[in-house]
Design an enzyme around this catalytic site. Structure first.
Site, PDB file in Angstrom:
ATOM      1  N   SER A  38       0.834  -1.208   0.000  1.00 29.67           N
ATOM      2  CA  SER A  38       0.000   0.000   0.000  1.00 29.67           C
ATOM      3  C   SER A  38       0.869   1.258   0.000  1.00 29.67           C
ATOM      4  O   SER A  38       1.638   1.478  -0.917  1.00 29.67           O
ATOM      5  CB  SER A  38      -0.960  -0.044   1.190  1.00 29.67           C
ATOM      6  OG  SER A  38      -2.041   0.829   1.023  1.00 29.67           O
ATOM      7  N   ASP A 183      -5.907  -4.438  -1.982  1.00 31.86           N
ATOM      8  CA  ASP A 183      -4.809  -3.990  -1.108  1.00 31.86           C
ATOM      9  C   ASP A 183      -4.069  -5.159  -0.449  1.00 31.86           C
ATOM     10  O   ASP A 183      -4.680  -6.047   0.142  1.00 31.86           O
ATOM     11  CB  ASP A 183      -5.412  -3.087  -0.024  1.00 31.86           C
ATOM     12  CG  ASP A 183      -4.367  -2.249   0.687  1.00 31.86           C
ATOM     13  OD1 ASP A 183      -3.368  -2.818   1.164  1.00 31.86           O
ATOM     14  OD2 ASP A 183      -4.555  -1.022   0.769  1.00 31.86           O
TER      15      ASP A 183
END
Length: 297
Positions: A38, A183
């Protein structure tokens, strides 16, 4: 001094990661390999592309963050209609503007695909929800019958940063079907394990930068309602795998940066907030280096 670096996720709190990198850079640390999830994936990619800490700070400071929130248009301009995007498209925002920004910044350094980078210099973590597994990019792309050398780094970044329900997932297609990718923090928010050899050893020192307090300093979750339960569930999901690994390793190689007062999706960060986060990262790294066994200021 050549080292490897691993950076955790944390959304907008990632400004603190940049501050930490600036101190390491100033003390003549150079990264041979970098990895992240991320927000950490963004920093890792920019380092691998050749950006300096000051250049990364300038890019993020000048960025109009709300411009990256590209909602789909609806027939009825009612606020609640945007939530229909979660049902129909699996996310509030398309994520295409985010990927375009990544592409533009990487292209400025001549980086388009993983083939433009030194082999194994960059590894990004994402989550394959269709098959229920963690994937490391570009290493695992061959399992989707995709040529890693020609795969877009910007697209890989978008996958690693695809906060569930917030950004629409990326779909990877192969001959057998489609995989929904989100993610990497869903399964490993801090992949400190990523550069370990099969015997658990490392070929050079590795420094990890984690946007959290040490485990013993963290407060337990206060669960009083459904929203508290969801937040605790997601937090546990993100951190349980990594914490178990860290508990078996020496924490002395990790820079812990406490940023509890900031939200990962705080898109209205003021200039003062950004500078505060940068300074938290810098100060924590200065303190870390004073006691790191392999280095002394």
């Amino acid at each position: 001094m050549w080292i490897d670096g691993v950076f955790s996720g944390g959304g907008l709190k990632g400004f603190a990661l940049v501050g930490a990198y600036q101190v390491l850079e100033a003390e003549h640390f150079r990264f041979k390999r970098v990895a992240g999830t991320s927000a950490g994936a963004i920093l890792a990619a920019f380092i691998a592309a050749g950006y300096s800490g000051k250049e990364i700070e300038d890019m993020l400071t000048e960025l109009d963050i709300p411009s990256l929130l590209d909602s789909r248009k609806t027939f009825l301009p009612l606020p609640f209609m945007k939530w229909m995007n979660v049902y129909n498209h699996l996310g509030l925002y398309k994520g295409k503007e985010l990927e375009k920004w990544f592409f533009k910044k990487l292209a400025a350094k001549g980086i388009f695909t993983f083939g433009d980078l030194p082999k194994d210099s960059l590894k990004l973590v994402a989550s394959d929800l269709t098959n229920g597994k963690m994937i490391v990019l570009p290493d695992d792309l061959h399992t989707y019958q995709i040529d890693a050398q020609n795969f877009s780094v910007a697209c890989a970044l978008r996958m690693s940063c695809g906060i569930p329900f917030f950004f629409e997932p990326v779909t990877l297609k192969n001959g057998k079907g489609e995989s929904v990718i989100v993610d990497g923090g869903v399964l490993s928010n801090f992949p400190l394990w990523i550069f370990d050899n099969k015997d658990g050893r490392r070929i050079r020192p590795t420094i990890g930068i984690k946007l959290s307090r040490r485990k013993e300093e963290q407060c337990p979750h206060n669960i009083k309602n459904g929203l508290d339960l969801f937040e605790a569930l997601f937090s546990t999901m993100k951190n349980a795998h990594d914490e178990r690994y860290i508990s078996r390793q020496h924490e002395r190689d990790i820079i812990f940066i406490p940023v509890d007062d900031y939200s990962a999706t705080q898109f209205d960060l003021s200039e003062e907030d950004k500078e505060d986060l940068l300074n938290i990262g810098r100060n924590r790294t200065i303190q870390f280096l004073k006691f790191w066994p392999k280095f002394r200021l």
